[in-house]
Design an enzyme around this catalytic site. Sequence first.
Site, PDB file in Angstrom:
ATOM      1  N   CYS A  26       0.828  -1.208   0.000  1.00 38.02           N
ATOM      2  CA  CYS A  26       0.000   0.000   0.000  1.00 38.02           C
ATOM      3  C   CYS A  26       0.859   1.253   0.000  1.00 38.02           C
ATOM      4  O   CYS A  26       1.862   1.330   0.712  1.00 38.02           O
ATOM      5  CB  CYS A  26      -0.928   0.000   1.206  1.00 38.02           C
ATOM      6  N   ALA A  63      -3.061  -3.336  -2.551  1.00 34.18           N
ATOM      7  CA  ALA A  63      -4.445  -3.756  -2.355  1.00 34.18           C
ATOM      8  C   ALA A  63      -5.367  -2.714  -2.984  1.00 34.18           C
ATOM      9  O   ALA A  63      -5.395  -1.559  -2.557  1.00 34.18           O
ATOM     10  CB  ALA A  63      -4.741  -3.899  -0.868  1.00 34.18           C
ATOM     11  N   GLN A 105      -4.035  -6.695  -7.193  1.00 31.42           N
ATOM     12  CA  GLN A 105      -4.580  -7.354  -6.012  1.00 31.42           C
ATOM     13  C   GLN A 105      -5.949  -6.748  -5.713  1.00 31.42           C
ATOM     14  O   GLN A 105      -6.059  -5.563  -5.391  1.00 31.42           O
ATOM     15  CB  GLN A 105      -3.649  -7.178  -4.809  1.00 31.42           C
ATOM     16  N   HIS A 184      -7.274 -10.956  -2.559  1.00 32.02           N
ATOM     17  CA  HIS A 184      -6.623 -10.762  -1.260  1.00 32.02           C
ATOM     18  C   HIS A 184      -7.454 -11.431  -0.166  1.00 32.02           C
ATOM     19  O   HIS A 184      -8.480 -10.910   0.259  1.00 32.02           O
ATOM     20  CB  HIS A 184      -6.495  -9.265  -0.988  1.00 32.02           C
ATOM     21  N   HIS A 187      -4.098 -11.236   5.800  1.00 39.76           N
ATOM     22  CA  HIS A 187      -3.746 -10.063   6.620  1.00 39.76           C
ATOM     23  C   HIS A 187      -4.915  -9.443   7.371  1.00 39.76           C
ATOM     24  O   HIS A 187      -4.912  -8.248   7.675  1.00 39.76           O
ATOM     25  CB  HIS A 187      -3.048  -9.012   5.746  1.00 39.76           C
ATOM     26  N   TYR A 189      -8.010  -8.930   6.433  1.00 36.39           N
ATOM     27  CA  TYR A 189      -9.017  -8.187   5.675  1.00 36.39           C
ATOM     28  C   TYR A 189     -10.252  -9.066   5.436  1.00 36.39           C
ATOM     29  O   TYR A 189     -10.338 -10.177   5.958  1.00 36.39           O
ATOM     30  CB  TYR A 189      -8.399  -7.621   4.402  1.00 36.39           C
ATOM     31  N   ARG A 237      -4.071 -14.712  -2.306  1.00 34.13           N
ATOM     32  CA  ARG A 237      -3.154 -14.455  -1.188  1.00 34.13           C
ATOM     33  C   ARG A 237      -3.807 -14.908   0.106  1.00 34.13           C
ATOM     34  O   ARG A 237      -4.928 -14.522   0.419  1.00 34.13           O
ATOM     35  CB  ARG A 237      -2.773 -12.980  -1.108  1.00 34.13           C
ATOM     36  N   ARG A 338       9.487  -4.984   1.043  1.00 34.62           N
ATOM     37  CA  ARG A 338      10.307  -3.850   1.480  1.00 34.62           C
ATOM     38  C   ARG A 338      11.682  -3.824   0.820  1.00 34.62           C
ATOM     39  O   ARG A 338      12.247  -2.758   0.600  1.00 34.62           O
ATOM     40  CB  ARG A 338      10.447  -3.868   2.999  1.00 34.62           C
TER      41      ARG A 338
END
Length: 367
Positions: A26, A63, A105, A184, A187, A189, A237, A338
């Site tokens: 994001c 996302a 995604q 997605h 995580h 969601y 995912r 990252r």
Amino acid sequence: MSNSLFTPFDLKSLTIPNRVWMAAMCQYSAEPGGELAGVPTDWHFTHLAARAAGGTGLIITEATAVSPEGRISPYDLGIWNDEQTAAFRRITAFLKSQGSVPGIQLAHAGRKASTERTWVDRGRPITPAEPFGWTPLAPSAVPFDEKSTVPEELTAERIREIVGQFADAARRALEAGFQVAEIHGAHGYLIHQFLSPQSNRRTDEYGGSFEGRIRFALEVVDAVRAVWPEELPVFFRISATDWLSENPEDGREGWTADDTVRFAKELLAHGVDLMDVSTGGIVPDARITTGPGYQVPFAERVRSETGMPVAAVGMITDPGQAQEIVGSGTADAVLLARELLRDPYWARHAAEQLGGTVGAPVQYHRA
């Protein structure tokens, strides 16, 4: 095993040029309201284009919400209208011109929606009474934490409406030029909220048993697969575990690695082509085991026990480490996050170190 990180990967009609892929991250950089809400900007173009120029084989957008209330924050990307669809075409065209495969995604944040950007008050919840805030939606009226707004419990009718929003978003993504659609379900969601007994307290056909809790996810998969071309892949995912059952001091019930393997077999039967295996996110206080490649064993288990292609994530930073994961058959690809923010040319630098090759922009060629 040498150079396997830089061999092409064939999936349906696609040939992805290498196994170094960019995970969704994001950016919280879209306009929060008005006609430009959710529309990708020059920042999004630059962010994604740089990784394509750097040799990344598959690039997945952050996302991207299937509806306004499906955004994590008001500043997220969306793909629920024509303006967003048109703006994405510039991005997908450039990624393809550099030899990268563009993926999107598709997401709905559920009870974790309506938050600030992560660098503003640590991403605190935005209440419905504040500008750009709204009441989140969820399978059950259980907030993510004590600071979060109590979400509205979805009716069966609203659930069917959201399934339709995923299908509409997939259709728009195809029009925008994307070649991979990732659903997605991780995580913490919305889809993950249905999967986990920690967040799904329903007693109807969308709750209770394993079969009930996976129903919404499978309906979304079926709706996306119905509009997405058979020759193009659909990814899913997953959070392979909620990190609750692994902790003997935590008595809470959660989604487990065993559930993930069982679910992967269902996803295969419903037309999912690859599982993107992550972990966590359903509760804020789970005790997570971390370390280099800490999520890779979950991907390996899915691949070995189901035969489903997988991509591994989680603190993969070193080229040798990535090469070992792919070359050993542990996973079919690595998804970097990252590390690609720190080095957009990671794929090129890794190829130089390992003796592989990646494509380069023609503007960088020298006689």
